[in-house]
Design a protein around this motif. Structure first.
Motif, PDB file in Angstrom:
ATOM      1  N   SER A 262       0.845  -1.197   0.000  1.00  0.00           N
ATOM      2  CA  SER A 262       0.000   0.000   0.000  1.00  0.00           C
ATOM      3  C   SER A 262       0.877   1.243   0.000  1.00  0.00           C
ATOM      4  O   SER A 262       1.982   1.241   0.543  1.00  0.00           O
ATOM      5  N   ALA A 263       0.372   2.282  -0.626  1.00  0.00           N
ATOM      6  CA  ALA A 263       1.025   3.586  -0.540  1.00  0.00           C
ATOM      7  C   ALA A 263      -0.061   4.616  -0.326  1.00  0.00           C
ATOM      8  O   ALA A 263      -1.132   4.548  -0.940  1.00  0.00           O
ATOM      9  N   LEU A 264       0.236   5.530   0.550  1.00  0.00           N
ATOM     10  CA  LEU A 264      -0.709   6.580   0.886  1.00  0.00           C
ATOM     11  C   LEU A 264      -0.939   7.479  -0.315  1.00  0.00           C
ATOM     12  O   LEU A 264       0.005   7.870  -0.986  1.00  0.00           O
ATOM     13  N   ASP A 265      -2.195   7.820  -0.567  1.00  0.00           N
ATOM     14  CA  ASP A 265      -2.477   8.754  -1.655  1.00  0.00           C
ATOM     15  C   ASP A 265      -1.859  10.116  -1.323  1.00  0.00           C
ATOM     16  O   ASP A 265      -1.930  10.581  -0.190  1.00  0.00           O
ATOM     17  N   LYS A 266      -1.267  10.734  -2.329  1.00  0.00           N
ATOM     18  CA  LYS A 266      -0.674  12.078  -2.208  1.00  0.00           C
ATOM     19  C   LYS A 266       0.351  12.196  -1.085  1.00  0.00           C
ATOM     20  O   LYS A 266       0.358  13.155  -0.316  1.00  0.00           O
ATOM     21  N   GLY A 267       1.203  11.191  -1.037  1.00  0.00           N
ATOM     22  CA  GLY A 267       2.338  11.279  -0.124  1.00  0.00           C
ATOM     23  C   GLY A 267       3.605  11.241  -0.963  1.00  0.00           C
ATOM     24  O   GLY A 267       3.565  10.940  -2.153  1.00  0.00           O
ATOM     25  N   TRP A 268       4.713  11.539  -0.335  1.00  0.00           N
ATOM     26  CA  TRP A 268       5.993  11.368  -1.015  1.00  0.00           C
ATOM     27  C   TRP A 268       6.611  10.072  -0.535  1.00  0.00           C
ATOM     28  O   TRP A 268       6.754   9.845   0.668  1.00  0.00           O
ATOM     29  N   LEU A 269       6.944   9.242  -1.508  1.00  0.00           N
ATOM     30  CA  LEU A 269       7.461   7.919  -1.230  1.00  0.00           C
ATOM     31  C   LEU A 269       8.919   7.890  -1.681  1.00  0.00           C
ATOM     32  O   LEU A 269       9.241   8.354  -2.771  1.00  0.00           O
TER      33      LEU A 269
END
Ligand SMILES: *[C@@H]1O[C@H](CO)[C@@H](O)[C@H](O)[C@H]1NC(C)=O
Ligand SMILES: *[C@@H]1O[C@H](CO)[C@@H](O)[C@H](O)[C@H]1NC(C)=O
Ligand SMILES: *[C@@H]1O[C@H](CO)[C@@H](O)[C@H](O)[C@H]1NC(C)=O
Ligand SMILES: *[C@@H]1O[C@H](CO)[C@@H](O)[C@H](O)[C@H]1NC(C)=O
Ligand SMILES: *[C@@H]1O[C@H](CO)[C@@H](O)[C@H](O)[C@H]1NC(C)=O
Ligand SMILES: *[C@@H]1O[C@H](CO)[C@@H](O)[C@H](O)[C@H]1NC(C)=O
Ligand SMILES: *[C@@H]1O[C@H](CO)[C@@H](O)[C@H](O)[C@H]1NC(C)=O
Ligand SMILES: *[C@@H]1O[C@H](CO)[C@@H](O)[C@H](O)[C@H]1NC(C)=O
Ligand SMILES: *[C@@H]1O[C@H](CO)[C@@H](O)[C@H](O)[C@H]1NC(C)=O
Ligand SMILES: *[C@@H]1O[C@H](CO)[C@@H](O)[C@H](O)[C@H]1NC(C)=O
Ligand SMILES: *[C@@H]1O[C@H](CO)[C@@H](O)[C@H](O)[C@H]1NC(C)=O
Ligand SMILES: *[C@@H]1O[C@H](CO)[C@@H](O)[C@H](O)[C@H]1NC(C)=O
Length: 602
Positions: free
Chosen positions: A430-437
């Motif tokens: 999963s990756a958070l929407d509108k985050g910087w990864l």
């Protein structure tokens, strides 16, 4: 503040409508019909082998689009096995339904057709497409994509006299089916035997049926759009007696640098400018593999011809040799010298650098180790000791209809440490929407790996040799890292990228090296936005294919997350499913209604 119904509202209303009209007016629709089949007679290197063609062509036809164009490609599968195409570097904004990989789409069955519909939203540049499943890419089926700038954009170089697509890649003596079955059974990797340029063998080789010729006129300047469509080898590209100016990579304009030769890793695309400033003659165009011992006389080097209009002299002299193929320092230095031009416009007139990573706050880190391991007696490629297991049901369908249940478990595997044992599994992170990864990609192989993320361009902030450590972050380039979709990872080294996760969907993160990918070096990143508003993520297309858990005969359950529920599918004769029509026209109607309301209030 202006009162309701004032001129301000009318003006903004007009602007909204105008924007809508301009969008409609400037984006064209491109309709393509592709018949995919096998050609036994092409024999690019004299061997009897199956070559995958599109409308009889190898490489396949050019998709020549302009920013924001809508592309509709009706694919007829004339192969004897299931087929999917993916669009390397095309972002499919809010629309992973069209991405064409095993995790997003049911395959197109033999003898049937399916139409991809997608928009070249806010993109420019050089890309390519290829068949994504069943090891098909080793049999061809790839072709060039150009996204031209809209006329309102000023491009950071003069208009070239012509543009040429150069699809270059390694090639095998045997058919893709043979290699695939060896990988499935015998467990040994196979090395390619050739480097083809636009589907043609090397100039002056007795086994080449033909070679590629690029025609130029003395004094003129050309744009070459180069992609590595191969399966395993990085190559170094050069043209005898000519220099080139690097201008673009995968949709980003770079600071222009003059080069004698350019490294292109598997799955990458570049455009370069070449001026025909030599005497009328023919010159060698060379693509030599990296990390491979190759000599002039063998077949491993791709050779084409740059032909001046009035030349009567064939290319001669020794084939120009680029840097030592094992000189990694050359490659690393060149990679680090490729920087984003912050001041030029690209898909939009505003400078590329207005959206930059200089001061971002990272919300999550992925640390992904690529490796190999023996799982259930067969040797597999792994990411964090997990070898991807392709489920029968595409993840995207399972996500939409049942929150993944029965198909995958979100975050079942660690995104930042290796599993203690090598396992196979459906790795969905999963990756958070509108985050910087931040994604750190580690390579323990002796070969160059190449990683690609669908749905995005990422910022390549660092390359390193040896072990990645948190201190490695101090070496990152956070000023002008280039934004692209495929990054090489040097042998026993690492690469680090930043991604702004603003494109919800189910996105493939994979090795572009085909054997690695086929044997499990991939995962999916699920970027999730709980807002069911279709403006956030597109609903499934009208012609959604069903398979696996969702068979055409059994209506799929209501989507778990996105109301309203879809009606049942067409019926057993068709495996399409019809969701409610989307709301582009609805938006227009609402906008107009709002305008009328304002006008009424006046
Ligand atoms: C591609 O499209 C552009 C813009 O419409 C046009 O100028 C150009 O001639 C086209 N090129 C090819 C090869 O069709
Ligand atoms: C590939 O085929 C050519 C022509 O048949 C042959 O000369 C060459 O040895 C083959 N290469 C490999 C690696 O099998
Ligand atoms: C190509 O064929 C010619 C004539 O048969 C032969 O003289 C030459 O040695 C061959 N070249 C290579 C590279 O095999
Ligand atoms: C260059 O010209 C030759 C001869 O006219 C032609 O066969 C070839 O296709 C041309 N090359 C390209 C890339 O258009
Ligand atoms: C090529 O030759 C033709 C005929 O002689 C001539 O008209 C043309 O200008 C020449 N082109 C160049 C670039 O020299
Ligand atoms: C960057 O783009 C600008 C604007 O088009 C151009 O003037 C400049 O030469 C470019 N810089 C480099 C280093 O290529
Ligand atoms: C990065 O973006 C910020 C704000 O958006 C801007 O102030 C800054 O100048 C940009 N940095 C570069 C290097 O262009
Ligand atoms: C970025 O952060 C640095 C240090 O916190 C600060 O000095 C600088 O002004 C910031 N730059 C921008 C463009 O916000
Ligand atoms: C969907 O699954 C996730 C975990 O994968 C869970 O957190 C979430 O609550 C589920 N949502 C629904 C609507 O079941
Ligand atoms: C790895 O990820 C887990 C779960 O997100 C987190 O709790 C942990 O702190 C991370 N470890 C490192 C070393 O970043
Ligand atoms: C991966 O799994 C194998 C056993 O299957 C184990 O020996 C190895 O240490 C694991 N790798 C890591 C980095 O944990
Ligand atoms: C090995 O295969 C069996 C049967 O297919 C499966 O249940 C098991 O999970 C597999 N083991 C690993 C480590 O993937």
């Amino acid at each position: 503040m202006a009162a309701p119904g004032s001129h301000l509202e009318l003006v903004s209303c007009a602007i909204v409508l105008l924007t809508l009209f301009v969008t409609i007016a400037t984006s064209a629709d491109i309709f393509l019909d592709w018949h995919v089949s096998i050609d036994f007679n092409l024999k690019p290197v004299s061997a009897d082998q199956q070559v995958i063609t599109i409308n009889g062509l190898f490489p396949g036809p050019l998709i020549n689009a302009t920013t924001n164009d809508n592309v509709h490609i009706n694919v007829f599968n004339g192969l004897d096995e299931p087929l999917l195409f993916t669009w390397n570097g095309i972002q499919q904004r809010l629309n992973s339904w069209q991405d064409g990989v095993s995790g997003t789409n049911c395959p197109i069955q033999p003898g049937s057709s399916w139409t991809y519909d997608f928009q070249m939203k806010d993109q420019i540049g050089t890309f390519f497409y290829f068949p994504s499943i069943n090891f098909h890419k080793a049999g061809g089926g790839f072709g060039p994509i150009r996204i031209n700038n809209r006329p309102v954009i000023s491009v950071p170089f003069p208009k070239p006299a012509a543009e040429y697509d150069l699809l270059i890649g390694d090639w095998y003596n045997s058919s893709y089916k043979d290699i695939r079955s060896r990988l499935d059974t015998v467990d040994d990797g196979i090395s390619p035997s050739w480097m083809l340029i636009n589907g043609k063998g090397p100039y002056m080789n007795n086994f080449s049926k033909s070679y590629e010729t690029i025609n130029v006129t003395q004094g003129k300047t050309y744009l070459l759009r180069i992609s590595n469509v191969g399966t395993a080898w990085s190559f170094n590209f050069k043209i005898q007696n000519h220099q080139m100016v690097l201008v673009e990579t995968e949709g980003s304009y770079v600071n222009q640098i003059q080069l004698d030769s350019l490294d292109v890793h598997v799955g990458q695309s570049y455009s370069v400018i070449v001026t025909a400033n030599q005497i009328d003659a023919d010159y060698y165009i060379v693509a030599s593999p990296k990390m491979i011992v190759s000599t002039n006389s063998n077949t491993l080097i791709g050779v084409a011809v740059l032909h001046y209009e009035n030349s009567t002299t064939p290319a001669n002299g020794p084939i120009p040799i680029g840097p030592d193929p094992f000189d990694l320092q050359f490659s690393i230095n060149q990679a680090k010298s490729i920087r984003w031009n912050l001041t030029t416009g690209a898909a939009r007139p505003n400078p590329q650098g207005t959206f930059n990573v200089t001061n971002v706050t990272i919300s999550e880190n992925f640390i992904l180790q690529a490796s190999t391991g023996t799982i259930n007696g067969s040797s597999r490629y792994t990411v964090n000791n997990v070898s991807y297991l392709t489920p029968d049901t595409p993840l995207k369908l399972a996500d939409y209809f049942s929150n993944g249940s029965g198909v995958f478990e979100l975050d079942a595997y660690s995104k930042n440490t290796s599993n203690v044992n090598a396992v196979s599994g459906v790795f969905v992170a999963s990756a958070l929407d509108k985050g910087w990864l931040e994604i750190v990609l580690k390579n323990e192989f002796e070969t160059i790996d190449s990683w690609h993320l669908d749905g995005y361009n990422f910022f390549v902030v660092g390359y390193g040799e040896g072990e990645w450590r948190p201190e490695s972050r101090f070496t990152y380039n956070l000023f002008d890292p280039v934004s692209r979709s495929t990054v090489q990872v040097f042998p026993r080294g690492w690469s680090a990228v930043y991604v702004y996760t603003d494109n919800p969907g189910m996105w493939n993160l994979r090795s572009q090296n085909l054997q690695n990918w086929y044997l499990g070096e991939e995962l999916y990143v699920r970027v999730y936005d709980p807002d069911p508003n279709p403006a956030k993520e597109n609903p499934p297309p009208d012609n959604l294919l069903l398979c696996g858990k969702y068979q055409p005969s059994a209506p799929p359950p209501s989507p778990s997350l996105s109301p309203p529920p879809p009606p049942p599918p067409n019926g057993p004769s068709s495996n399409a499913y019809n969701p409610p029509r989307t709301s582009r026209s609805l938006i227009a109607v609402i906008t107009t209604a709002i305008c009328y309301l304002f006008i009424g209030l006046l």
